[in-house]
Design an enzyme around this catalytic site. Structure first.
Site, PDB file in Angstrom:
ATOM      1  N   ILE A 289       0.833  -1.198   0.000  1.00 60.89           N
ATOM      2  CA  ILE A 289       0.000   0.000   0.000  1.00 60.89           C
ATOM      3  C   ILE A 289       0.870   1.252   0.000  1.00 60.89           C
ATOM      4  O   ILE A 289       1.691   1.458   0.893  1.00 60.89           O
ATOM      5  CB  ILE A 289      -0.944   0.032   1.221  1.00 60.89           C
ATOM      6  CG1 ILE A 289      -1.685  -1.306   1.348  1.00 60.89           C
ATOM      7  CG2 ILE A 289      -1.926   1.192   1.107  1.00 60.89           C
ATOM      8  CD1 ILE A 289      -2.449  -1.724   0.112  1.00 60.89           C
ATOM      9  N   LYS A 290       0.666   2.077  -1.006  1.00 61.76           N
ATOM     10  CA  LYS A 290       1.440   3.309  -1.146  1.00 61.76           C
ATOM     11  C   LYS A 290       0.710   4.434  -0.407  1.00 61.76           C
ATOM     12  O   LYS A 290      -0.447   4.733  -0.708  1.00 61.76           O
ATOM     13  CB  LYS A 290       1.595   3.632  -2.634  1.00 61.76           C
ATOM     14  CG  LYS A 290       2.890   4.307  -3.018  1.00 61.76           C
ATOM     15  CD  LYS A 290       3.012   4.327  -4.534  1.00 61.76           C
ATOM     16  CE  LYS A 290       4.251   5.086  -4.977  1.00 61.76           C
ATOM     17  NZ  LYS A 290       4.243   5.236  -6.450  1.00 61.76           N
TER      18      LYS A 290
END
Length: 214
Positions: A82-83
């Site tokens: 997850i960015k």
């Protein structure tokens, strides 16, 4: 050093992967939008092609929403990372997600203190944007050096993921400094394989071969 490819284009990913150049993939909303296909379809296609970390970015900026969005993205495939943007709410989300075993890539990092904070929050990867820093003050690689030193000093598990790579020299310098990963646009990957003397030498070999057949 690991090479990630910075693209959402499946054809670019497949070609680079066929050359052994892809240990993972980073995407962002801009790269996804360029493809003109549904977000989830693109991510699933990438995950089917590459057996490595695939960064997918949240679009929320409030912690609770980022956490919810991150969990939904993580459910798409086991390799999803997850960015999360380097903002205070982003650090809350990073801490929450990483505590549940969901890896986070903290993005838009421009200072060593931001990098330290992200590592303390539990980020698996931290993405310093060297090209954008160079646009302002030519200090992109100094940031990489500082991050590697800090993470080594305190034995952080967080990996330095060099982003905003503009040219092969960025990759070379990052590798010499000990960065863990560089995420590289497809065009730069191709440039990394080229050299004028390689082209000249190949042309000479082929010319000599043609002469030998006469």
């Amino acid at each position: 050093m690991k090479f990630f490819i910075d693209t959402a284009n499946i054809d670019e990913i497949k070609e680079a992967n066929s050359m052994g150049m892809v240990d993972g993939v980073t995407t962002n909303p801009s790269l996804i939008a360029k493809e003109g296909r549904p977000f989830e379809d693109i991510i699933k296609d990438i995950c089917a092609e590459v057996d490595g970390p695939i960064s997918a970015e949240v679009i929320s900026t409030e912690a609770k929403s980022m956490i919810e969005e991150g969990k939904k993205l993580a459910a798409i495939h086991k390799n999803i990372v997850i960015k999360i943007p380097m903002i205070p709410d982003g650090m809350i989300a990073t801490r929450a997600l990483s505590s549940e075993g969901i890896p986070v890539n903290v993005t838009l990092v421009f200072s060593p203190l931001q990098a330290l904070v992200a590592a303390k929050a539990g980020a698996a990867f931290v993405s310093p944007f060297v090209g954008r820093l160079d646009d302002l003050a030519n200090e992109g690689m100094l940031l990489i050096e500082q991050m590697v030193t800090i993470y080594n000093n305190y034995a952080f598990d967080t990996e330095v993921l060099v982003a905003s790579v503009r040219n092969p020299l960025h990759v070379l310098e990052a590798a010499m400094m000990g960065a863990d990963v560089a995420t590289i646009p497809f065009g730069v990957i191709k440039k990394m394989m080229g050299h004028p003397l390689t082209d000249k030498g190949l042309a000479a070999f082929l010319a000599d071969y043609e002469k030998s057949k006469k």
